[in-house]
Design a protein around this motif. Sequence first.
Motif, PDB file in Angstrom:
ATOM      1  N   TYR A  76       0.841  -1.205   0.000  1.00  0.00           N
ATOM      2  CA  TYR A  76       0.000   0.000   0.000  1.00  0.00           C
ATOM      3  C   TYR A  76       0.876   1.255   0.000  1.00  0.00           C
ATOM      4  O   TYR A  76       0.637   2.205  -0.763  1.00  0.00           O
ATOM      5  N   GLN A  77       1.885   1.252   0.826  1.00  0.00           N
ATOM      6  CA  GLN A  77       2.784   2.402   0.900  1.00  0.00           C
ATOM      7  C   GLN A  77       3.711   2.462  -0.311  1.00  0.00           C
ATOM      8  O   GLN A  77       3.976   3.540  -0.851  1.00  0.00           O
ATOM      9  N   TRP A 108     -10.063   0.514  -5.482  1.00  0.00           N
ATOM     10  CA  TRP A 108      -8.818  -0.130  -5.897  1.00  0.00           C
ATOM     11  C   TRP A 108      -8.775  -1.546  -5.337  1.00  0.00           C
ATOM     12  O   TRP A 108      -9.365  -1.839  -4.295  1.00  0.00           O
ATOM     13  N   ILE A 133      -6.187   2.277   9.078  1.00  0.00           N
ATOM     14  CA  ILE A 133      -7.297   2.614   8.183  1.00  0.00           C
ATOM     15  C   ILE A 133      -8.497   1.781   8.613  1.00  0.00           C
ATOM     16  O   ILE A 133      -8.362   0.585   8.879  1.00  0.00           O
ATOM     17  N   ARG A 179     -16.142   8.079  -1.016  1.00  0.00           N
ATOM     18  CA  ARG A 179     -14.956   7.634  -0.296  1.00  0.00           C
ATOM     19  C   ARG A 179     -14.095   6.730  -1.173  1.00  0.00           C
ATOM     20  O   ARG A 179     -14.566   6.125  -2.135  1.00  0.00           O
ATOM     21  N   LYS A 180     -12.821   6.652  -0.805  1.00  0.00           N
ATOM     22  CA  LYS A 180     -11.861   5.827  -1.538  1.00  0.00           C
ATOM     23  C   LYS A 180     -11.776   4.467  -0.845  1.00  0.00           C
ATOM     24  O   LYS A 180     -11.413   4.386   0.324  1.00  0.00           O
ATOM     25  N   GLN A 231       1.930   3.845  -3.149  1.00  0.00           N
ATOM     26  CA  GLN A 231       1.374   5.166  -2.826  1.00  0.00           C
ATOM     27  C   GLN A 231      -0.138   5.209  -3.050  1.00  0.00           C
ATOM     28  O   GLN A 231      -0.680   6.122  -3.686  1.00  0.00           O
ATOM     29  N   LEU A 232      -0.803   4.196  -2.517  1.00  0.00           N
ATOM     30  CA  LEU A 232      -2.257   4.142  -2.604  1.00  0.00           C
ATOM     31  C   LEU A 232      -2.873   5.028  -1.529  1.00  0.00           C
ATOM     32  O   LEU A 232      -2.212   5.381  -0.537  1.00  0.00           O
ATOM     33  N   HIS A 233      -4.130   5.360  -1.717  1.00  0.00           N
ATOM     34  CA  HIS A 233      -4.849   6.200  -0.751  1.00  0.00           C
ATOM     35  C   HIS A 233      -6.250   5.629  -0.563  1.00  0.00           C
ATOM     36  O   HIS A 233      -7.000   5.493  -1.530  1.00  0.00           O
ATOM     37  N   ALA A 234      -6.594   5.297   0.659  1.00  0.00           N
ATOM     38  CA  ALA A 234      -7.903   4.710   0.947  1.00  0.00           C
ATOM     39  C   ALA A 234      -8.473   5.261   2.238  1.00  0.00           C
ATOM     40  O   ALA A 234      -7.738   5.522   3.196  1.00  0.00           O
ATOM     41  N   ASP A 235      -9.794   5.427   2.242  1.00  0.00           N
ATOM     42  CA  ASP A 235     -10.506   5.813   3.455  1.00  0.00           C
ATOM     43  C   ASP A 235     -11.039   4.599   4.186  1.00  0.00           C
ATOM     44  O   ASP A 235     -11.378   4.679   5.376  1.00  0.00           O
TER      45      ASP A 235
END
Length: 244
Positions: free
Chosen positions: A110-111, A228, A151, A197-198, A114-118
């Motif tokens: 994930y890091q 994703w 998260i 939301r992501k 560079q993913l982004h999730a809520d």
Amino acid sequence: MQIIRRYLREALDILYPTQCVHCRRVGSILCKQCLASISWFQPPWCVHCGLPQLPGKPCQPCYYHPLQLSGLRAISSYHQNPLRASIHAFKYAGKTRLGGPLGNLLAQAYQHYQLHADLIIPVPLHKTRLEQRGYNQAELLAQTCADTLQIPLQTDLLYREKTTSTQVNLTAPKRRENLQDAFYYMPGSTTKTVFKRKILIIDDVSTTGATLEACAAPLFAAGAQSVWGLVLARPTVTKGKRPT
């Protein structure tokens, strides 16, 4: 109950020391040496499905028939050990402790990507399959990943309406047909949970992406901004071709 289980596990570790599922070293379920030997996918990769491809471009399958996801990323090839052996032991041999190191690998991915999730959601199992196996491997992975990344995890937003026949020998179109209407948004769940939301969907392996697509459909219908997929492994493919 958790304390009792921990004491029982510690007692069993004394009697039967934990061995690495791949190299059999004593000390951990997946040793540091084996973890370090996992060969991650290297760039360039398809900007959409994440498989090795020309830099900054979608692969040919994604260009003509893109996955119905915002994107998909995997750590490595499913054909490579020790990852393949670890996934097989985790999924089919009841080695649930592998949810820890493998879930941490997903957090690293994930890091790395560079993913982004809520919100993190595991691919749900049908209740019949869950009863047979005794656990949902995707949920164990997602739990560790979510805890590591801090998260929120949601395990009750999606449910699997129907069990599906094995997909091992099916082509990508047949896989999608097999999974049509397989997943639904849980009745009574508020769409506010995912609206704008992501979302990150977690699974162990993705071949064609059909299962992740089927999970994404009700989330997009509920108003998700992006969905994703993140998995441990994908089968390697010849250049320009998605697995069939």
